[in-house]
Design a protein around this motif. Structure first.
Motif: not given
Length: 210
Positions: A10-14, A127-135, A203-208
């Motif tokens: 979250g610091g902006g590296r990528t 986008v940053r969370f598992i769909a529908g679960k907020g986890a 950001g989307v491409r780097h979700i792992r």
């Protein structure tokens, strides 16, 4: 030249790394995490802890970056969090001993800023969370749990040069890093919407999910 961009999740590296690449012809972004995740896939699950603790990962990264800096004429940009001084010296220190021009930057921000940024970079918070679960994704949960320790450690003198990014845009961070490293970026001619869309795609491409 090697430009190593350190900092917390979250610091902006990528985003900063790809902004520099976009505006610095001939530069490339290389991600050492790919080697770490590859080691995780080779090892039994019981041995798949933090890959940075594996000597094989640190040795591989140092050797591959040494090869890249020796054979490639352009600037190599590495967005990677490393907060253990021993690991830091083992990789970057040895590259410097080999005669390479290594520039290191630690991107820092207040805790609240760091936690807010992932949602701002995606198509909303989901986008940053598992769909529908907020986890949060497992990797992000791990990063958040280490955030305070990471921010404290990267304030140390051994991790200079520190750049505080709370009030800087991604292009401004890239400008700051490039100026400090003596690199000349092409002008940023993007309008706000185009830049936001590009950063969203990155950001989307780097979700792992590893």
């Amino acid at each position: 030249m090697l430009v190593w961009i350190n900092g917390p999740f979250g610091g902006g590296r990528t985003q900063s790394a790809y902004e520099i690449r976009r505006r610095l012809p001939g530069s490339v972004v290389r991600d050492p995490e790919h080697v770490g995740f590859g080691l995780h896939r080779v090892l039994p699950p019981a041995l798949s802890a933090d890959f940075q603790d594996l000597p094989a990962w640190r040795r591989s990264i140092q050797e591959m970056l040494d090869l890249a800096l020796t054979e490639y004429e352009g600037t190599v940009i590495v967005p990677m969090t490393v907060i253990e001084p021993v690991h830091f010296r083992e990789i970057l220190g040895r590259l410097r001993e080999r005669g390479h021009d290594v520039r290191h930057f630690a991107l820092l921000a207040d805790r609240e800023t760091v936690l807010r940024r992932p949602g701002e970079r995606g198509f909303g918070r989901g986008v940053r969370f598992i769909a529908g679960k907020g986890a949060p994704l497992r990797r992000e949960r791990f990063a958040v749990s280490k955030l305070d320790h990471c921010l404290e450690r990267l304030r140390g003198q051994e991790f200079a040069e520190q750049v505080w990014t709370d009030r800087l845009t991604v292009p401004q961070v890239a400008d700051r890093l490039a100026a400090s490293a003596g690199l000349t970026l092409t002008p940023d001619t993007d309008h706000a919407l185009r830049g936001r869309l590009r950063r969203t795609v990155i950001g989307v491409r780097h979700i792992r999910f590893d």
